[in-house]
Write an enzyme that holds these catalytic residues in place. Structure first.
Site, PDB file in Angstrom:
ATOM      1  N   HIS A 245       2.695   3.359  -7.626  1.00 21.04           N
ATOM      2  CA  HIS A 245       2.047   3.920  -6.476  1.00 21.04           C
ATOM      3  C   HIS A 245       0.669   4.192  -6.721  1.00 21.04           C
ATOM      4  CE1 HIS A 245       5.855   5.336  -5.250  1.00 21.04           C
ATOM      5  NE2 HIS A 245       6.084   6.297  -6.413  1.00 21.04           N
TER       6      HIS A 245
HETATM    7  O1  RIB Z   1       4.771  10.028  -4.406  1.00 21.04           O
HETATM    8  C1  RIB Z   1       4.198   9.355  -5.351  1.00 21.04           C
HETATM    9  C2  RIB Z   1       2.892  10.132  -5.867  1.00 21.04           C
HETATM   10  O2  RIB Z   1       3.307  11.472  -6.156  1.00 21.04           O
HETATM   11  C3  RIB Z   1       2.176   9.440  -7.054  1.00 21.04           C
HETATM   12  O3  RIB Z   1       0.818   9.664  -7.016  1.00 21.04           O
HETATM   13  C4  RIB Z   1       2.675  10.207  -8.313  1.00 21.04           C
HETATM   14  O4  RIB Z   1       1.668  10.258  -9.303  1.00 21.04           O
HETATM   15  C5  RIB Z   1       2.712  11.476  -7.544  1.00 21.04           C
HETATM   16  O5  RIB Z   1       1.472  12.153  -7.656  1.00 21.04           O
END
Ligand code: RIB
Ligand code: CA
Length: 308
Positions: A245
């Site tokens: 992500h």
């Molecule tokens: O949903 C994914 C996000 O939420 C990413 O940034 C992960 O590190 C959490 O913060």
């Protein structure tokens, strides 16, 4: 000239991978790193930022600052099941006394954000990969300073994809939907990297075996430990794949041709209930760039190049 950036994060495993990619990329100059409560409590986040900087040993030490320990409204929600007790999975990094690969900013994170934006008017891109509380505090305390940002790239939300906390809400937005609402309605030049894009980029056991394990660098070894990858059984502990992500948000700044964006206005559900933290397209309000497409192969190659 490298692009000047700063990163607001809730280090967690994918945040750590995003920091490695950012500092390893010649295209970026990371001026500052700020912490926000999210995957793990703020104290752990801030310690993890220092640990990752000790691993990276950046030539130019970034400023670092502690940010919000709670969302603007409501309660903190941690994700230890995903990021482990410390927030770095099984990775063990010891901080050596007196060895500081950072410069401590004693004020709050939102002050460092607006101060740095004012120092480099129109040049600084803020990459936000945790809940948006620090950005909202920046808007509340120094709107003119925030307006000097060249761009704001945010990992968060789910537009047409399902959520990862509830069927509708993604973690970074769900933790502080009021902050997200303030940021999306601010009129800042925002690019959102939602689950619609980040669910397309993930590390598979095959990628680990073929592209990561053979590198034998401190960074590739960190990826193996932080993601709990078992090189004997060729599996991640209790997970199929590891979504990248936060690294994708960094990738989108390094090379914006890696993502395809559409422009639309977004609203955030801030009322408690089934749709809390849900983001949906709307007619009114400022338009932002939303990444829906990714050049997966090219991004994964970029990510692995950062581990060398
Ligand atoms: O949903 C994914 C996000 O939420 C990413 O940034 C992960 O590190 C959490 O913060
Ligand atoms: Ca994060």
């Amino acid at each position: 000239m490298a692009k000047k950036v700063m990163i607001d994060c809730d280090v967690g495993v994918d945040d750590a991978l995003a920091l490695i990619l950012a500092f390893q990329s010649p295209e970026l100059a990371v001026e500052a790193v700020t912490g926000v409560n999210g995957n793990v409590p703020l104290d752990n986040v801030f310690t993890n930022i220092q640990k990752i900087l000790s691993l990276i040993q950046p030539k130019k030490r970034p400023l670092i600052a502690r940010g919000a320990a709670q969302p603007l409204k409501g309660h903190a929600l941690y994700a230890h099941s995903v990021h482990g007790k410390t927030g770095l999975g099984e990775a063990k990094i010891d901080l050596k006394k007196g060895e500081e690969w950072w410069t401590l900013f004693t004020g709050p994170a939102h002050e460092l954000i607006t101060k740095t934006a004012r120092q480099y008017p129109g040049e600084l891109t803020l990459i936000a990969v945790g809940p948006l509380t620090n950005l909202a505090l920046g808007l509340q305390n120094d709107l003119e300073g925030m307006k000097k940002l060249k761009g704001v790239v945010i990992m968060g939300g789910a537009i047409r994809a399902g959520g990862n906390v509830t069927p509708y809400a993604e973690f970074n937005i769900y933790v502080d939907p009021l902050a997200a609402k303030m940021v999306f309605e601010s009129g800042l030049p925002i690019t959102l990297v939602p689950l619609d894009a980040t669910h397309q980029v993930f590390l598979t056991p095959r990628w680990m075996d073929e592209q990561v394990s053979p590198l034998h660098t401190p960074f590739s070894n960190f990826v193996i430990e932080a993601t709990n990858y078992n090189i004997e059984t060729h599996r991640f502990k209790n997970r199929e794949n590891i979504f990248l992500h936060d690294p994708l948000a960094v990738g989108a700044v390094i090379d914006q041709t890696l993502v395809k964006t559409e422009r639309f206005s977004l609203q955030v559900e801030t009322k408690e209930g089934e749709y809390y933290g849900k983001i949906s397209e709307t007619e009114e309000g400022p338009k932002i760039n939303v990444c829906l497409g990714v050049d997966v192969e090219r991004f994964l190659k970029l990510f692995v190049s950062g581990l060398k």
